[in-house]
Design a protein around this motif. Structure first.
Motif, short mmCIF file in Angstrom:
data_model
loop_
_atom_site.label_atom_id
_atom_site.label_comp_id
_atom_site.label_asym_id
_atom_site.label_seq_id
_atom_site.Cartn_x
_atom_site.Cartn_y
_atom_site.Cartn_z
N MET A 1 -29.19 32.70 42.77
CA MET A 1 -28.24 31.70 43.23
C MET A 1 -27.99 30.68 42.12
SD MET A 1 -28.63 29.04 46.38
CE MET A 1 -27.43 29.45 47.60
N LYS A 2 -26.75 30.35 41.92
CA LYS A 2 -26.38 29.38 40.89
C LYS A 2 -26.78 27.96 41.32
CE LYS A 2 -22.34 27.54 38.57
NZ LYS A 2 -20.89 27.53 38.52
N ARG A 3 -27.42 27.26 40.42
CA ARG A 3 -27.83 25.89 40.72
C ARG A 3 -26.72 24.93 40.29
NH1 ARG A 3 -32.39 23.73 42.09
NH2 ARG A 3 -33.75 25.22 43.02
N LEU A 4 -26.36 24.04 41.18
CA LEU A 4 -25.34 23.05 40.88
C LEU A 4 -25.97 21.89 40.11
CD1 LEU A 4 -23.52 22.90 44.32
CD2 LEU A 4 -22.73 24.04 42.25
N PRO A 5 -25.23 21.31 39.18
CA PRO A 5 -25.75 20.13 38.49
C PRO A 5 -25.98 19.01 39.51
CG PRO A 5 -23.74 20.92 37.45
CD PRO A 5 -23.92 21.69 38.70
N LYS A 6 -26.90 18.14 39.20
CA LYS A 6 -27.18 17.00 40.08
C LYS A 6 -26.18 15.90 39.82
CE LYS A 6 -30.97 18.67 41.86
NZ LYS A 6 -31.04 19.10 43.22
N TYR A 7 -25.51 15.46 40.88
CA TYR A 7 -24.56 14.36 40.79
C TYR A 7 -25.01 13.25 41.72
CZ TYR A 7 -21.49 17.71 38.51
OH TYR A 7 -20.97 18.63 37.66
N THR A 8 -24.59 12.05 41.41
CA THR A 8 -24.91 10.91 42.28
C THR A 8 -23.73 10.68 43.23
OG1 THR A 8 -23.91 9.26 40.84
CG2 THR A 8 -26.23 9.84 40.41
N PRO A 9 -23.99 10.04 44.37
CA PRO A 9 -22.89 9.72 45.27
C PRO A 9 -21.80 8.87 44.59
CG PRO A 9 -24.97 9.50 46.41
CD PRO A 9 -25.30 9.75 44.97
N ALA A 10 -22.20 7.97 43.69
CA ALA A 10 -21.21 7.14 42.99
C ALA A 10 -20.28 7.99 42.14
CB ALA A 10 -21.92 6.10 42.13
N GLU A 11 -20.82 9.03 41.49
CA GLU A 11 -19.98 9.91 40.67
C GLU A 11 -18.95 10.64 41.53
OE1 GLU A 11 -22.54 11.51 36.95
OE2 GLU A 11 -23.35 12.03 38.92
N VAL A 12 -19.37 11.08 42.70
CA VAL A 12 -18.46 11.79 43.60
C VAL A 12 -17.38 10.84 44.11
CG1 VAL A 12 -18.28 12.97 45.83
CG2 VAL A 12 -20.17 13.51 44.27
N ARG A 13 -17.76 9.65 44.52
CA ARG A 13 -16.78 8.70 45.05
C ARG A 13 -15.80 8.22 43.98
NH1 ARG A 13 -21.68 6.64 47.31
NH2 ARG A 13 -21.94 7.45 49.40
N ASN A 14 -16.26 8.09 42.73
CA ASN A 14 -15.41 7.61 41.64
C ASN A 14 -14.45 8.67 41.11
OD1 ASN A 14 -16.48 5.02 41.69
ND2 ASN A 14 -18.05 5.51 40.19
N ASP A 15 -14.78 9.95 41.29
CA ASP A 15 -13.93 11.03 40.79
C ASP A 15 -13.88 12.17 41.80
OD1 ASP A 15 -12.39 12.69 39.18
OD2 ASP A 15 -14.12 13.45 38.07
N PRO A 16 -13.34 11.93 42.99
CA PRO A 16 -13.37 12.96 44.04
C PRO A 16 -12.59 14.22 43.68
CG PRO A 16 -11.95 11.16 44.68
CD PRO A 16 -12.65 10.72 43.44
N TYR A 17 -11.58 14.11 42.81
CA TYR A 17 -10.81 15.29 42.43
C TYR A 17 -11.60 16.23 41.54
CZ TYR A 17 -6.79 12.82 44.32
OH TYR A 17 -5.93 12.16 45.15
N GLY A 18 -12.70 15.77 41.00
CA GLY A 18 -13.51 16.59 40.12
C GLY A 18 -14.54 17.44 40.84
N PHE A 19 -14.54 17.42 42.16
CA PHE A 19 -15.55 18.12 42.94
C PHE A 19 -14.92 18.95 44.05
CE2 PHE A 19 -17.48 14.34 41.21
CZ PHE A 19 -18.68 14.80 40.70
N THR A 20 -15.54 20.08 44.34
CA THR A 20 -15.11 20.87 45.50
C THR A 20 -15.63 20.18 46.76
OG1 THR A 20 -17.09 22.24 45.55
CG2 THR A 20 -15.25 23.01 44.16
N GLY A 29 -22.89 14.09 51.92
CA GLY A 29 -22.98 14.44 53.33
C GLY A 29 -21.65 14.92 53.89
N GLU A 30 -21.72 15.74 54.91
CA GLU A 30 -20.55 16.38 55.51
C GLU A 30 -19.56 15.36 56.07
OE1 GLU A 30 -18.34 19.73 56.48
OE2 GLU A 30 -20.30 19.79 55.54
N ASN A 31 -20.03 14.38 56.82
CA ASN A 31 -19.11 13.42 57.44
C ASN A 31 -18.37 12.58 56.42
OD1 ASN A 31 -19.77 14.29 60.01
ND2 ASN A 31 -21.36 12.74 60.29
N GLU A 32 -19.08 12.10 55.41
CA GLU A 32 -18.43 11.28 54.39
C GLU A 32 -17.47 12.11 53.54
OE1 GLU A 32 -19.35 8.04 50.88
OE2 GLU A 32 -21.00 8.69 52.16
N ALA A 33 -17.86 13.35 53.24
CA ALA A 33 -16.97 14.23 52.46
C ALA A 33 -15.68 14.50 53.23
CB ALA A 33 -17.68 15.54 52.14
N LYS A 34 -15.80 14.74 54.52
CA LYS A 34 -14.61 14.98 55.36
C LYS A 34 -13.71 13.75 55.37
CE LYS A 34 -13.12 16.34 59.92
NZ LYS A 34 -13.48 16.63 61.30
#
Length: 111
Positions: A1-20, A29-34
């Motif tokens: 199984m491919k391991r995903l790099p570790k990201y912080t919640p701040a990185e995801v929130r600051n660049d949401p277009y860069g993540f699936t 988390g599922e609710n916040e991502a939705k």
């Protein structure tokens, strides 16, 4: 199984277009991502105006906020398919399957 790099919640929130969606939900988390995806969708500078499907093609017409239109066309082929994605409002090429070329070039799209 491919391991995903570790990201912080701040990185995801600051660049949401860069993540699936999967990557986002694993980090924040599922609710916040939705909720974040729904918010991003509301901010899109276009609306799907029309979808035309036939046995050999699919055409998607999008209306931009300035009431101009762009298209994306998928053409099925024996060995797969071809996709034409608008990067301009209007088009100088004038492909026979595309309405955008009938208006001629108007402007380039921006990010």
């Amino acid at each position: 199984m491919k391991r995903l790099p570790k990201y912080t919640p701040a990185e995801v929130r600051n660049d949401p277009y860069g993540f699936t969606y999967k990557e986002m939900s694993e980090v924040i988390g599922e609710n916040e991502a939705k909720a974040l995806y729904e918010e991003l969708y509301k901010q899109l500078p276009m609306l799907v105006k029309n979808i035309c499907k036939s046995s050999d093609s699919e055409k998607y017409v999008y209306e931009l906020k300035d009431n101009k239109y762009i298209e994306t066309v998928f053409i099925k082929r024996r060995d797969g398919g071809t996709v034409c994605v608008s990067t301009q409002v209007g088009c100088p090429v004038g492909c026979i399957f595309c309405e955008s070329g009938r208006n001629g070039f108007v402007r380039n799209l921006t990010s």
